[in-house]
Design an enzyme around this catalytic site. Structure first.
Site, PDB file in Angstrom:
ATOM      1  CB  THR A  55      69.921 -70.533 -31.094  1.00 21.46           C
ATOM      2  OG1 THR A  55      68.737 -70.927 -31.018  1.00 21.46           O
ATOM      3  CG2 THR A  55      71.009 -71.660 -30.978  1.00 21.46           C
ATOM      4  CB  SER A 100      81.471 -56.445 -38.546  1.00 18.27           C
ATOM      5  OG  SER A 100      81.055 -57.387 -39.809  1.00 18.27           O
ATOM      6  CG  HIS A 104      82.037 -59.320 -43.288  1.00 17.85           C
ATOM      7  ND1 HIS A 104      82.511 -58.680 -44.176  1.00 17.85           N
ATOM      8  CD2 HIS A 104      81.073 -58.668 -42.418  1.00 17.85           C
ATOM      9  CE1 HIS A 104      81.389 -57.547 -44.356  1.00 17.85           C
ATOM     10  NE2 HIS A 104      80.522 -57.610 -43.371  1.00 17.85           N
ATOM     11  CG  ASN A 145      82.550 -46.942 -44.622  1.00 15.84           C
ATOM     12  OD1 ASN A 145      82.395 -46.317 -43.635  1.00 15.84           O
ATOM     13  ND2 ASN A 145      81.828 -47.164 -45.564  1.00 15.84           N
ATOM     14  CD  GLN A 175      85.911 -50.768 -42.708  1.00 17.77           C
ATOM     15  OE1 GLN A 175      86.942 -51.409 -42.852  1.00 17.77           O
ATOM     16  NE2 GLN A 175      84.923 -51.338 -43.407  1.00 17.77           N
ATOM     17  CB  CYS A 224      76.657 -50.933 -48.232  1.00 20.60           C
ATOM     18  SG  CYS A 224      77.798 -51.936 -47.175  1.00 20.60           S
TER      19      CYS A 224
HETATM   20  N1  PLP Z   1      79.631 -50.102 -40.513  1.00 17.48           N
HETATM   21  C1  PLP Z   1      80.832 -49.823 -41.079  1.00 17.48           C
HETATM   22  C2  PLP Z   1      81.876 -48.692 -41.032  1.00 17.48           C
HETATM   23  C3  PLP Z   1      81.157 -50.755 -42.373  1.00 17.48           C
HETATM   24  O1  PLP Z   1      82.115 -50.545 -43.007  1.00 17.48           O
HETATM   25  C4  PLP Z   1      79.994 -51.884 -42.358  1.00 17.48           C
HETATM   26  C5  PLP Z   1      80.229 -52.646 -43.697  1.00 17.48           C
HETATM   27  O2  PLP Z   1      80.569 -52.241 -44.729  1.00 17.48           O
HETATM   28  C6  PLP Z   1      79.145 -52.067 -41.416  1.00 17.48           C
HETATM   29  C7  PLP Z   1      78.765 -51.181 -40.476  1.00 17.48           C
HETATM   30  C8  PLP Z   1      78.246 -53.091 -41.625  1.00 17.48           C
HETATM   31  O3  PLP Z   1      78.631 -54.299 -41.185  1.00 17.48           O
HETATM   32  P1  PLP Z   1      78.056 -55.801 -41.518  1.00 17.48           P
HETATM   33  O4  PLP Z   1      78.085 -56.088 -42.994  1.00 17.48           O
HETATM   34  O5  PLP Z   1      78.593 -56.582 -40.496  1.00 17.48           O
HETATM   35  O6  PLP Z   1      76.540 -55.281 -41.223  1.00 17.48           O
END
Ligand code: PLP
Length: 395
Positions: A240, A202, A204, A154, A182, A328
């Site tokens: 659900t 994911s 988003h 990421n 990613q 994060c």
């Molecule tokens: N794994 C990677 C490589 C990510 O970049 C991210 C989010 O930044 C996640 C996991 C976590 O994803 P989510 O926000 O859907 O929990």
């Protein structure tokens, strides 16, 4: 450039929900609100929508629909893969990850270690590629090993050799998971070619909304549910299903699949222009990551002798959104664990800055960034007590 415009270069943190995705979701917030598990016609029709979405996601990953598990996010998918495997295999499972994984893998792996499992984080080289000899060594003599190495990083965009990692791990009888968060929507993910047992994505990160994810679980993989309760998702994930978001995720998969090649060419051209422009106009700048194996949308550079946080705030004042470390991990002033694991020189550790593009970025935005960023970097360097020609040449 319109001074109120947002120039969003932080698409590895999250992306704009595509208008086509938002449109597809809308009916399931209002008229079509049935529970997909209900036995009556009103829920039954939603159940069919859910299964159609599952088929679309399966087409995106080239797998079977019954191998798709919908989750609330990739963190849940990652936690399910690790804790669900450990719950099946018991105390003697060895977890092998890499030092540059997202916290959604590292934290569960470290918790498993605290619970008595063996845990290893593979070293990476200077461009962020994991040490495959160490992987082979760590797999020797294992009975139940779980290997979880991300498809693409990421922070740097480095693409890992997941196919080779999976082959090595499978030859040793291990189960293989990959965090493909990613990679999804940016490079093809083909479950017939890459023999992983589990894979997380994911919504988003590729133009679906936040709060929906997928865990691909290959048929026959032994993994216990992480969320227990109801019998949803074929009794593999209680709760659900979030139908509007799942419909959105399926639409995002369809859009990514249809446009990937074309978009990648455009993104890589814009990213390369940004990279070349920054290197030419900002001395003492290095590129972090594997330029030969890198996501087309990602550029991570270290502006030596200055702090990433200061860069982010100054660019933010100009409407330019970038990040330092992972989204994060921000909130902490420690340098990123990814950049540190790659052995990036100390003077460059703190100035790592990530630019991550999407289909909504334009050439005009790149030109604006290239006109403004060198001024910001020069300004911050003028203020900094560190660097060449200064009294202090290192932090
Ligand atoms: N794994 C990677 C490589 C990510 O970049 C991210 C989010 O930044 C996640 C996991 C976590 O994803 P989510 O926000 O859907 O929990």
């Amino acid at each position: 450039m319109d001074k109120d415009k947002v120039i969003y270069f932080d698409n590895n943190a999250t992306t704009r929900t595509a208008p086509e995705v938002a449109d597809a979701m809308m009916p399931y917030f209002s008229d079509l609100y049935g529970n997909p598990s209900s036995m009556h016609f009103f829920g039954g029709q939603i159940g069919r929508v859910l299964e159609k979405a599952r088929e679309q996601v399966a087409a995106f990953l080239n797998c079977r629909a019954d191998e798709i598990l919908f989750t609330s996010c990739a963190s849940e998918s990652d936690n399910t893969a690790l804790f669900g495997s450990a719950a099946w295999y018991g105390k003697d499972m060895k977890v092998i990850t890499s030092a540059v994984e997202h916290p959604a893998i590292l934290q569960p792996a470290r918790r498993l270690k605290a619970m008595g499992h063996a845990e290893v984080e593979l070293k990476v080289d200077s461009v962020g590629q994991p040490d495959l000899d160490q992987l082979r060594e760590e797999l020797k003599g294992t009975r139940n090993a779980l290997v979880s190495v991300m498809w693409a990083n990421n922070e740097t965009g480095t693409i890992m050799p997941v196919e080779e990692i999976a082959a090595i791990a499978k030859a040793a009888g291990a189960i293989v998971h990959t965090d493909a968060v990613q990679a999804a929507g940016k490079i093809p993910l083909d479950m017939q070619k890459v023999p992983v047992d589990m894979l997380s994505i994911s919504g988003h990160k590729f133009h679906a909304p936040k709060g929906v994810g997928v865990l691909f679980v290959r048929r026959g993989t032994k993994v216990k549910p992480f969320l227990v309760g109801g019998h949803q998702e074929n009794a593999r994930r209680a709760g659900t299903e979030n139908v509007p978001y799942i419909v959105g995720l399926a639409k995002a998969c369809e859009l990514a699949q249809a446009n990937m090649e074309n978009e990648n060419t455009i993104l890589a051209r814009l990213r390369d222009k940004l990279e070349a422009g920054l290197l030419a106009s900002c001395p003492d700048t290095i590129v972090n990551g594997d330029r030969a194996h890198r996501l087309p949308n990602t550029l991570n550079v270290s502006f030596e002798y200055i702090e990433g946080e200061a860069i982010v705030y100054h660019l933010s004042d100009l409407g330019i959104c970038v990040s330092t470390g992972s989204a994060c991990a921000s909130g902490s002033l420690d340098p990123s664990h990814v950049i540190r694991a790659m052995g990036v020189p100390f003077v460059a550790l703190h100035g790592s800055t990530r630019f991550s593009l999407s289909r909504y970025n334009t050439e005009e935005e790149i030109d604006y960034a290239l006109a403004e960023i060198p001024k910001v970097i020069k300004h911050l360097r003028d203020l900094s007590p560190f660097g060449p020609g200064k009294n202090v040449t290192t932090f």
